[in-house]
Design an enzyme around this catalytic site. Structure first.
Site, PDB file in Angstrom:
ATOM      1  CB  VAL A   7      -0.963   0.000   1.215  1.00  0.00           C
ATOM      2  CG1 VAL A   7      -1.746   1.298   1.283  1.00  0.00           C
ATOM      3  CG2 VAL A   7      -1.916  -1.197   1.122  1.00  0.00           C
ATOM      4  N   PRO A  13      11.275   0.100   8.701  1.00  0.00           N
ATOM      5  CG  PRO A  13      10.758  -1.252  10.516  1.00  0.00           C
ATOM      6  CD  PRO A  13      10.165  -0.267   9.574  1.00  0.00           C
ATOM      7  N   GLY A  23      10.667  -4.403   5.999  1.00  0.00           N
ATOM      8  CA  GLY A  23       9.252  -4.207   5.632  1.00  0.00           C
ATOM      9  C   GLY A  23       9.073  -3.597   4.244  1.00  0.00           C
ATOM     10  CG  ASP A  82      -7.673  -1.167   5.534  1.00  0.00           C
ATOM     11  OD1 ASP A  82      -8.521  -0.854   4.679  1.00  0.00           O
ATOM     12  OD2 ASP A  82      -7.436  -2.341   5.858  1.00  0.00           O
TER      13      ASP A  82
END
Lengths: 271, 271
Positions: free
Chosen positions: A28, A48, A51, A114
């Site tokens: 996303v 990080p 990720g 979200d």
């Protein structure tokens, strides 16, 4: 409880040279990054390294001087210094809420992927063709349907549209040079004339304008307080004719009907 | 010199309960006022009474408790206190620049009608049908063309679209109740299933869903990790059949072709 979202105000945001903070680096986040880079924002991304999505890494490589990357988690209010917009896309609702609150206290517009109630604005599906941009929003009801509707609109959009917009933009800019000034009577007269041009000319015709045509529109049109025709602007007539959409099915039907009666007549004669 | 504007980021802005300051009360200001009222903003409007357009006065009457009106000119920084967004539509470029600067210093998003470089965002032409909102922007090149393109898109928009969005929104909300949680695996599974539903079902079918159909989709679909068909959801089949667009021209062509050959045959027989 099912609460319905309220209507949004859809706006075209100018991000050129503005600093956008993105917290997160996943799928996303990579979409967000792509959108704000297209709008020429300067980006700080905090996440990080483990990720980071391959798409995010890819964008890092393509825009090395525009993205400032920090290989760590969000660390607090100091990360918001000098920031004009905050986007978060992380899987931790508590940190998301914390960031959203910090941003709102500082009057910095924020979007939390979200979690609608933490957002000052939503993203939607976007079409871009030259200077034409179209946003399709379902007010958070269904991003997927927004995407489907986007594709429908895209397939119906005449090809000439972006070029028509470009040419009208040029005409308008040249008109402003000829009759300068902001607002007031000259502004109103310019606006009125531009509206008349867009009403009289089709998008297809506007797309065919060239520099000479633009000069003619101004010399023979604006100066004489009228709007000239396409032929007066030097657009050849044969460009004009376009078969209407129903030509092909109508022709096929005509052909099929003719064949059928021929067959009927032929069959009767054979008897 | 003609400078091209940069690409904007199109966003759906949430203004519910936010305070918007409008400076000016003329025709353009009345349009701004209408837009922000539709987004449920709380409005302060500053303009000498003699500058108020009848449309502005009309909106005052319709929304007496939401609009705070000051019968005077803009008076300085104190007018920006507690304000979340500033819109100006006045004929005085100097005051416009002054307001824009004050707003930007305070991190308050600002739009100055007709002076693009003083704007943080632009308005465009907007379509609204239920929860579906579409923004058409030409990046400031031609508001009139944006309006023309808007009308084209509007006329091509299937009637079922807003109802389909509403139903998918309901389905999604009920799914969230059944399988709660933000993000993570359940969030991804929900998103995946909603995408499958929107891919398998047409907008027309989605628009025909009722409460019972939604329950069936969840009971027989979600619970069993599949997407049921329209008939399994109880949507009668005869709703389904739709003549394709080319039916009428094809039929007319067929009829015309038949008639023509009949006439030819008839003429030959008479000889």
């Amino acid at each position: 409880m099912i609460t319905m979202p309220s209507t949004s105000l859809l706006l075209a945001w100018q991000l050129k040279g503005k600093r956008v903070l993105i917290v997160g680096g996943g799928d996303v986040a990579s979409g967000r990054l792509e959108s704000v880079l297209a709008a020429e924002a300067v980006v700080t991304l905090i996440s990080p390294r483990h990720g980071l999505h391959p798409k995010t890494l890819n964008l890092f490589e393509q825009h090395p001087n525009i993205i400032l990357y920090h290989d760590r988690d969000f660390s607090g209010a100091q990360d918001l210094e000098g920031v004009d917009m905050v986007l978060t896309a992380i899987d931790d609702p508590n940190t998301s809420r914390y960031i959203s609150n910090l941003a709102r206290e500082r009057h910095i517009p924020v979007n939390v992927a979200d979690i609608p109630h933490l957002c000052d604005f939503y993203f939607g599906s976007q079409i871009q063709r030259g200077n034409l941009q179209i946003l399709i929003s379902t007010n958070g009801q269904s991003p997927k349907l927004a995407n489907i509707i986007k594709k429908q609109i895209e397939s119906n959009l005449p090809e000439s549209t972006p070029k028509a917009i470009e040419n009208v933009g040029l005409l308008r800019a040249k008109l402003r040079e000829r009759a300068p000034g902001i607002g007031g009577d000259v502004g109103k007269k310019r606006m009125r004339w531009m509206i008349d041009v867009c009403n009289k000319w089709s998008l297809d015709d506007l797309a065919l304008l060239d520099d000479r045509g633009i000069e003619r529109m101004l010399d023979l049109g604006w100066e004489k307080e009228t709007v000239i025709s396409t032929s007066e602007a030097g657009i050849p007539h044969f460009f004009h004719f376009k078969f209407p959409e129903y030509t092909l099915p109508a022709a096929a039907g005509f052909f099929a009907g003719s064949i059928m009666i021929c067959l009927v007549v032929f069959a009767r004669q054979r008897r």
